[in-house]
Design a protein around this motif. Structure first.
Motif, PDB file in Angstrom:
ATOM      1  N   UNK A   1       0.814  -1.215   0.000  1.00  0.00           N
ATOM      2  CA  UNK A   1       0.000   0.000   0.000  1.00  0.00           C
ATOM      3  C   UNK A   1       0.847   1.264   0.000  1.00  0.00           C
ATOM      4  N   UNK A   2       2.022   1.232   0.618  1.00  0.00           N
ATOM      5  CA  UNK A   2       2.858   2.435   0.629  1.00  0.00           C
ATOM      6  C   UNK A   2       3.305   2.801  -0.775  1.00  0.00           C
ATOM      7  N   UNK A   3       3.789   1.818  -1.543  1.00  0.00           N
ATOM      8  CA  UNK A   3       4.235   2.133  -2.904  1.00  0.00           C
ATOM      9  C   UNK A   3       3.050   2.472  -3.792  1.00  0.00           C
ATOM     10  N   UNK A   4       1.915   1.817  -3.571  1.00  0.00           N
ATOM     11  CA  UNK A   4       0.717   2.130  -4.348  1.00  0.00           C
ATOM     12  C   UNK A   4       0.306   3.577  -4.128  1.00  0.00           C
ATOM     13  N   UNK A   5       0.349   4.018  -2.870  1.00  0.00           N
ATOM     14  CA  UNK A   5       0.019   5.420  -2.560  1.00  0.00           C
ATOM     15  C   UNK A   5       0.965   6.376  -3.270  1.00  0.00           C
ATOM     16  N   UNK A   6       2.265   6.082  -3.195  1.00  0.00           N
ATOM     17  CA  UNK A   6       3.278   6.929  -3.820  1.00  0.00           C
ATOM     18  C   UNK A   6       3.076   6.968  -5.333  1.00  0.00           C
ATOM     19  N   UNK A   7       2.757   5.825  -5.924  1.00  0.00           N
ATOM     20  CA  UNK A   7       2.512   5.743  -7.364  1.00  0.00           C
ATOM     21  C   UNK A   7       1.293   6.565  -7.756  1.00  0.00           C
ATOM     22  N   UNK A   8       0.206   6.429  -7.006  1.00  0.00           N
ATOM     23  CA  UNK A   8      -1.009   7.197  -7.305  1.00  0.00           C
ATOM     24  C   UNK A   8      -0.727   8.696  -7.283  1.00  0.00           C
ATOM     25  N   UNK A   9       0.023   9.136  -6.289  1.00  0.00           N
ATOM     26  CA  UNK A   9       0.373  10.562  -6.207  1.00  0.00           C
ATOM     27  C   UNK A   9       1.221  10.982  -7.406  1.00  0.00           C
ATOM     28  N   UNK A  10       2.161  10.129  -7.788  1.00  0.00           N
ATOM     29  CA  UNK A  10       3.046  10.442  -8.915  1.00  0.00           C
ATOM     30  C   UNK A  10       2.262  10.543 -10.216  1.00  0.00           C
TER      31      UNK A  10
ATOM     32  N   UNK B   1      13.431   8.320  -8.443  1.00  0.00           N
ATOM     33  CA  UNK B   1      14.162   7.770  -9.588  1.00  0.00           C
ATOM     34  C   UNK B   1      13.483   6.490 -10.063  1.00  0.00           C
ATOM     35  N   UNK B   2      13.054   5.643  -9.125  1.00  0.00           N
ATOM     36  CA  UNK B   2      12.411   4.378  -9.481  1.00  0.00           C
ATOM     37  C   UNK B   2      11.110   4.596 -10.257  1.00  0.00           C
ATOM     38  N   UNK B   3      10.341   5.619  -9.899  1.00  0.00           N
ATOM     39  CA  UNK B   3       9.085   5.901 -10.586  1.00  0.00           C
ATOM     40  C   UNK B   3       9.277   6.860 -11.759  1.00  0.00           C
ATOM     41  N   UNK B   4      10.470   7.364 -11.910  1.00  0.00           N
ATOM     42  CA  UNK B   4      10.745   8.246 -13.038  1.00  0.00           C
ATOM     43  C   UNK B   4      10.194   9.645 -12.881  1.00  0.00           C
ATOM     44  N   UNK B   5       9.942  10.092 -11.656  1.00  0.00           N
ATOM     45  CA  UNK B   5       9.551  11.479 -11.468  1.00  0.00           C
ATOM     46  C   UNK B   5      10.762  12.400 -11.516  1.00  0.00           C
TER      47      UNK B   5
ATOM     48  N   UNK C   1      -1.013  11.145 -10.498  1.00  0.00           N
ATOM     49  CA  UNK C   1      -1.918  12.290 -10.410  1.00  0.00           C
ATOM     50  C   UNK C   1      -1.189  13.594 -10.704  1.00  0.00           C
ATOM     51  N   UNK C   2       0.003  13.749 -10.153  1.00  0.00           N
ATOM     52  CA  UNK C   2       0.780  14.967 -10.388  1.00  0.00           C
ATOM     53  C   UNK C   2       1.238  15.057 -11.840  1.00  0.00           C
ATOM     54  N   UNK C   3       1.592  13.917 -12.432  1.00  0.00           N
ATOM     55  CA  UNK C   3       2.005  13.916 -13.834  1.00  0.00           C
ATOM     56  C   UNK C   3       0.827  14.280 -14.731  1.00  0.00           C
ATOM     57  N   UNK C   4      -0.322  13.775 -14.424  1.00  0.00           N
ATOM     58  CA  UNK C   4      -1.543  14.103 -15.175  1.00  0.00           C
ATOM     59  C   UNK C   4      -1.796  15.615 -15.133  1.00  0.00           C
ATOM     60  N   UNK C   5      -1.660  16.193 -13.947  1.00  0.00           N
ATOM     61  CA  UNK C   5      -1.860  17.636 -13.793  1.00  0.00           C
ATOM     62  C   UNK C   5      -0.816  18.429 -14.576  1.00  0.00           C
ATOM     63  N   UNK C   6       0.433  17.946 -14.584  1.00  0.00           N
ATOM     64  CA  UNK C   6       1.506  18.628 -15.323  1.00  0.00           C
ATOM     65  C   UNK C   6       1.232  18.603 -16.824  1.00  0.00           C
TER      66      UNK C   6
END
Length: 416
Positions: free
Chosen positions: A55-64, A244-248, A66-71
């Motif tokens: 769940x921790x990585x899932x949360x981090x991924x969802x935020x990443x 770096x792992x998620x490419x943000x 969502x922010x990319x979508x907004x960008x």
């Protein structure tokens, strides 16, 4: 003349800055369709009884995401987000939007490669090319002085060769505008519940206030904080590694900013950060050179089932001694842990529980925000003394590792 419409299939490259597929598509296409798939295979349990994504990585991924979508919305586009297997959905999308080519960043691990092959097979039937880009390493594969099959197994030899005979590519500028389809459908980023997490888990994680936040802007903030000359904490790298792992943020972007921040009196700090990036590259290239060894069961520890039982008993009964117990609690609640602490935890599990390193790797896979197959399994191979760089295999007792880590010396008296 028909318009060139490129579908960008994003995976671990959720950024505007220094993103080759976004940069190339913006300059070479008439219309760009950005897409992200929440693949259910990543949110199921594996055959070891651990989740592929906790769940921790899932949360981090969802935020990443969502922010990319907004960008993307800020530069004239949007990110289409779907739940489902890419190979089941991409064909329909290509037909709907008259796609002429698909771009994506190539991955190296078996599961990710197989998914790419399935997508490519679907596209092939529609006579659409899947163009592969290589953008996840510090040193670009095409700039290596030798083929991957000839890369030295020893990490120090690898390091010397690439630093002497290769270079880190300059940072690509941020894309300021892209043209997308005028009638792009509306999609939403799923919730944790929609990804399959239980209500009590979601409530618990929402109550935490000190979690690392996902997204490109959060990555840039962490970079600025941890590269500051007065930042001296042990967690300087593991705060940026999830990004770096998620490419943000890209390894090259981080590297060039390390070089800009580097000061003579802090030389060791900045060298350590670059060393982490080099190890990350090394593991990815070794994964290509020796793909089977990363998942090999060396049979010199407990069997898989016995190891799973021993590890789960320790986790459920909180029987690990200090400071290991605290380290494990930190990784489970925060999804993060300084790399020095990770080695100590892994060595403890290997030495005290005699667990199979594959079980330990699956345990880390569930919880860590910065999980990446090559690095996770590569480090565990070295913790278990079977790593591809034999001189770097871990052989010290875990209590000695604790004493040898300056930032953790105050904890050594808590060990038995």
């Amino acid at each position: 003349m028909a318009k060139k419409v490129i579908l960008l299939w994003f995976r671990n490259d959720l950024r505007i800055l220094d993103n080759e597929i976004l940069f190339e598509a913006a300059n070479k296409s008439d219309i760009v369709i950005p897409v992200y798939f929440f693949d259910p295979r990543y949110f199921s349990a594996n055959n070891f009884g651990f989740r592929n994504t906790g769940i921790q990585r899932a949360r981090f991924l969802l935020e990443s995401v969502q922010h990319f979508k907004a960008s993307l919305q800020q530069i004239g586009a949007d990110l289409l987000v779907f739940q489902g297997k890419p190979e089941d959905l991409i064909g329909t999308l290509c037909a709907k939007y008259d796609i002429t080519e698909v771009y994506h960043h190539r991955e190296v691990a078996t599961r990710e490669t197989l998914i790419s092959e399935k997508v490519e097979a679907v596209l092939w039937k529609q006579q659409i090319n899947l163009k592969h880009f290589i953008g996840h390493t510090l040193y670009h594969k095409e700039d290596l002085p030798i083929p991957i099959k000839d890369i030295p197994d020893g990490f120090s030899q690898f390091k010397k060769k690439v630093e002497k005979e290769s270079f880190v590519r300059p940072i690509l500028p941020a894309v300021e505008h892209i043209v997308t389809h005028p009638h792009l459908e509306e999609t939403n980023v799923p919730s944790l519940a929609e990804l399959g997490f239980e209500e009590h888990e979601i409530t618990a994680i929402q109550a935490q206030t000190s979690l690392l936040q996902g997204g490109e802007q959060a990555a840039l903030a962490v970079l600025k904080e941890t590269l500051a000359s007065d930042y001296n904490e042990i967690d300087d790298y593991n705060l940026i590694s999830p990004h770096i792992a998620h490419g943000t943020i890209s390894p090259a972007y981080y590297y060039h900013h390390i070089k800009e921040a580097q000061q003579a009196f802090k030389k060791k700090k900045y060298e350590k950060l670059i060393l982490r990036l080099l190890w990350r590259d090394y593991f990815r290239f070794m994964f290509k050179k020796y793909p089977n060894i990363f998942f090999k069961d060396f049979k010199d520890k407990k069997g898989i089932e016995a190891s799973i039982t021993a590890l789960k008993e320790l986790l459920e009964n909180n029987t690990a001694q200090e400071p290991i117990h605290s380290f494990i609690q930190e990784l489970q609640t925060e999804g993060n842990l300084a790399y020095e602490k990770r080695q100590i935890v892994a060595t403890y599990l290997l030495q005290e529980l005699d667990i199979n390193h594959l079980v330990g790797a699956r345990f880390f896979e569930e919880f860590f925000l910065d999980y990446a197959p090559a690095s996770n399994y590569g480090y565990w191979l070295h913790y278990a003394a079977h790593g591809t760089s034999s001189k770097d295999n871990s052989t010290l007792p875990w209590s000695e590792l604790l004493k040898k880590t300056p930032e953790l010396k105050s904890l050594k008296d808590k060990t038995i």
